[in-house]
Design a protein around this motif. Structure first.
Motif, PDB file in Angstrom:
ATOM      1  N   LEU A 286       0.836  -1.204   0.000  1.00 29.88           N
ATOM      2  CA  LEU A 286       0.000   0.000   0.000  1.00 29.88           C
ATOM      3  C   LEU A 286       0.870   1.253   0.000  1.00 29.88           C
ATOM      4  O   LEU A 286       0.561   2.235  -0.694  1.00 29.88           O
ATOM      5  N   GLY A 287       1.959   1.194   0.761  1.00 34.13           N
ATOM      6  CA  GLY A 287       2.879   2.329   0.792  1.00 34.13           C
ATOM      7  C   GLY A 287       3.566   2.574  -0.533  1.00 34.13           C
ATOM      8  O   GLY A 287       3.958   3.710  -0.848  1.00 34.13           O
ATOM      9  N   GLN A 288       3.704   1.535  -1.323  1.00 34.21           N
ATOM     10  CA  GLN A 288       4.310   1.677  -2.652  1.00 34.21           C
ATOM     11  C   GLN A 288       3.299   2.123  -3.711  1.00 34.21           C
ATOM     12  O   GLN A 288       3.665   2.354  -4.853  1.00 34.21           O
ATOM     13  N   GLY A 289       2.036   2.180  -3.303  1.00 32.59           N
ATOM     14  CA  GLY A 289       0.999   2.595  -4.248  1.00 32.59           C
ATOM     15  C   GLY A 289       0.391   1.442  -5.018  1.00 32.59           C
ATOM     16  O   GLY A 289      -0.138   1.652  -6.119  1.00 32.59           O
ATOM     17  N   TYR A 290       0.430   0.236  -4.466  1.00 32.35           N
ATOM     18  CA  TYR A 290      -0.130  -0.939  -5.116  1.00 32.35           C
ATOM     19  C   TYR A 290      -1.250  -1.553  -4.270  1.00 32.35           C
ATOM     20  O   TYR A 290      -1.056  -2.590  -3.619  1.00 32.35           O
ATOM     21  N   PRO A 291      -2.422  -0.940  -4.239  1.00 30.02           N
ATOM     22  CA  PRO A 291      -3.511  -1.443  -3.391  1.00 30.02           C
ATOM     23  C   PRO A 291      -3.986  -2.845  -3.768  1.00 30.02           C
ATOM     24  O   PRO A 291      -4.396  -3.607  -2.890  1.00 30.02           O
TER      25      PRO A 291
ATOM     26  N   ASP B 276      -6.495  -7.637  10.116  1.00 26.32           N
ATOM     27  CA  ASP B 276      -6.366  -6.274  10.624  1.00 26.32           C
ATOM     28  C   ASP B 276      -7.396  -5.408   9.898  1.00 26.32           C
ATOM     29  O   ASP B 276      -7.235  -5.088   8.717  1.00 26.32           O
ATOM     30  N   LEU B 277      -8.464  -5.031  10.596  1.00 28.84           N
ATOM     31  CA  LEU B 277      -9.558  -4.295   9.950  1.00 28.84           C
ATOM     32  C   LEU B 277      -9.129  -2.910   9.488  1.00 28.84           C
ATOM     33  O   LEU B 277      -9.615  -2.411   8.469  1.00 28.84           O
ATOM     34  N   TYR B 278      -8.220  -2.295  10.214  1.00 26.32           N
ATOM     35  CA  TYR B 278      -7.737  -0.979   9.776  1.00 26.32           C
ATOM     36  C   TYR B 278      -6.949  -1.114   8.476  1.00 26.32           C
ATOM     37  O   TYR B 278      -7.107  -0.299   7.548  1.00 26.32           O
ATOM     38  N   CYS B 279      -6.122  -2.145   8.390  1.00 25.11           N
ATOM     39  CA  CYS B 279      -5.372  -2.378   7.155  1.00 25.11           C
ATOM     40  C   CYS B 279      -6.329  -2.645   6.002  1.00 25.11           C
ATOM     41  O   CYS B 279      -6.164  -2.107   4.899  1.00 25.11           O
ATOM     42  N   LEU B 280      -7.341  -3.474   6.249  1.00 28.19           N
ATOM     43  CA  LEU B 280      -8.346  -3.757   5.214  1.00 28.19           C
ATOM     44  C   LEU B 280      -9.038  -2.481   4.766  1.00 28.19           C
ATOM     45  O   LEU B 280      -9.220  -2.238   3.565  1.00 28.19           O
ATOM     46  N   ALA B 281      -9.424  -1.638   5.716  1.00 24.05           N
ATOM     47  CA  ALA B 281     -10.115  -0.389   5.384  1.00 24.05           C
ATOM     48  C   ALA B 281      -9.214   0.538   4.576  1.00 24.05           C
ATOM     49  O   ALA B 281      -9.662   1.178   3.610  1.00 24.05           O
ATOM     50  N   ALA B 282      -7.948   0.619   4.959  1.00 22.80           N
ATOM     51  CA  ALA B 282      -7.008   1.478   4.226  1.00 22.80           C
ATOM     52  C   ALA B 282      -6.851   1.002   2.786  1.00 22.80           C
ATOM     53  O   ALA B 282      -6.783   1.815   1.848  1.00 22.80           O
ATOM     54  N   ILE B 283      -6.811  -0.305   2.605  1.00 23.80           N
ATOM     55  CA  ILE B 283      -6.676  -0.866   1.260  1.00 23.80           C
ATOM     56  C   ILE B 283      -7.936  -0.603   0.438  1.00 23.80           C
ATOM     57  O   ILE B 283      -7.858  -0.176  -0.720  1.00 23.80           O
ATOM     58  N   GLU B 284      -9.094  -0.854   1.039  1.00 22.50           N
ATOM     59  CA  GLU B 284     -10.352  -0.630   0.314  1.00 22.50           C
ATOM     60  C   GLU B 284     -10.530   0.842  -0.021  1.00 22.50           C
ATOM     61  O   GLU B 284     -11.027   1.199  -1.105  1.00 22.50           O
ATOM     62  N   SER B 285     -10.117   1.714   0.862  1.00 23.50           N
ATOM     63  CA  SER B 285     -10.188   3.152   0.579  1.00 23.50           C
ATOM     64  C   SER B 285      -9.294   3.510  -0.603  1.00 23.50           C
ATOM     65  O   SER B 285      -9.690   4.275  -1.492  1.00 23.50           O
ATOM     66  N   ALA B 286      -8.082   2.939  -0.624  1.00 20.75           N
ATOM     67  CA  ALA B 286      -7.154   3.204  -1.724  1.00 20.75           C
ATOM     68  C   ALA B 286      -7.657   2.623  -3.041  1.00 20.75           C
ATOM     69  O   ALA B 286      -7.333   3.136  -4.124  1.00 20.75           O
TER      70      ALA B 286
END
Length: 242
Positions: free
Chosen positions: A114-119, A135-145
């Motif tokens: 995700l940090g590299q810009g590859y959701p 990790d629900l926060y990680c999942l949410a961050a990915i889905e948002s991206a």
């Protein structure tokens, strides 16, 4: 045998000896049969402690290499170097000997992607994790991206329901609500999660709401905050002055 295992084995033996001593003291009332039962019980406890020690040591030895790579990956993430973090996390995944360590390594790999810009790559890593370790926060961050804001909100609301929503998760939830449902709903989310967000973040939400013209929502949040703390005088006064 490692020194750690030897120490725990010694503790187990000492504990067993203590039980035998207690059994001897009570022999006059318990009789020989009672003494024999307590003796067997003490041996069983000592053996159990030894078995637990061996299991923990073996599990740590199995994951030693993976844990080293995982520590390196997290250090690289902290230094804002997701590429290096991704390489280290990939090695951790490959070397993991237990599902717990593998799940942690995959989560770190997802953050690195995700940090590299590859959701999408991040989502692929997260899909390999056991559901109970997600990790629900990680999942949410990915889905948002990925542009799936509503799915991100759902994941964060689940975390909110179970009391596992972090400060960063709450900030993402507020941001998702701004994009999906508007500033009024975002302010409500901040109100509901104000203790998790903390004073500084709530202050930013108040400022954003006022600038967006959501004066009623801002007034409600300011009123609640005023009753709980005096940490927001500048924002509250500015709101009333406007």
């Amino acid at each position: 045998m490692s020194s750690r295992t030897g120490t725990v084995l010694a503790i187990g033996a000492a504990f067993g000896a203590m039980l035998l001593g207690l059994a001897a003291l009570g022999a006059s009332s318990l009789g020989v049969a009672g003494l024999r039962v307590l003796g067997f019980a003490s041996l069983g406890v000592g053996g159990l402690l030894a078995a637990i020690a061996r299991w923990r040591t073996e599990r740590h030895d199995v994951d030693a290499e993976a844990l080293a790579h995982l520590a390196a990956a997290r250090a690289e993430l902290d230094c804002s170097n997701p590429t290096a973090a991704g390489w280290a996390a990939s090695k951790a995944v490959a070397a993991a000997g237990t599902s717990r360590t593998r799940n942690r390594a995959l989560t770190t790999l997802a953050w690195a992607a995700l940090g590299q810009g590859y959701p999408e790559r991040a989502k692929a890593a997260l899909d390999q994790i056991q559901p109970s370790a997600l990790d629900l926060y990680c999942l949410a961050a990915i889905e948002s991206a990925r542009g799936r804001t509503e799915f991100a909100i759902q994941a964060l609301e689940v975390a909110q329901t179970f009391g596992t929503l972090t400060c960063d998760g709450a900030k993402l939830l507020v941001d998702c609500y701004v994009r999906e449902q508007g500033i009024d709903r975002a302010v409500l989310a901040a109100l509901q999660n104000r203790k998790v967000l903390g004073a500084a973040n709530c202050e930013q939400v108040l400022t954003a709401a006022r600038l967006a013209g959501a004066h009623d929502a801002a007034a409600t949040l300011a009123s609640v905050l005023r009753s709980e703390t005096r940490a927001f005088p500048s924002i509250i006064d500015a709101h009333h002055a406007g």
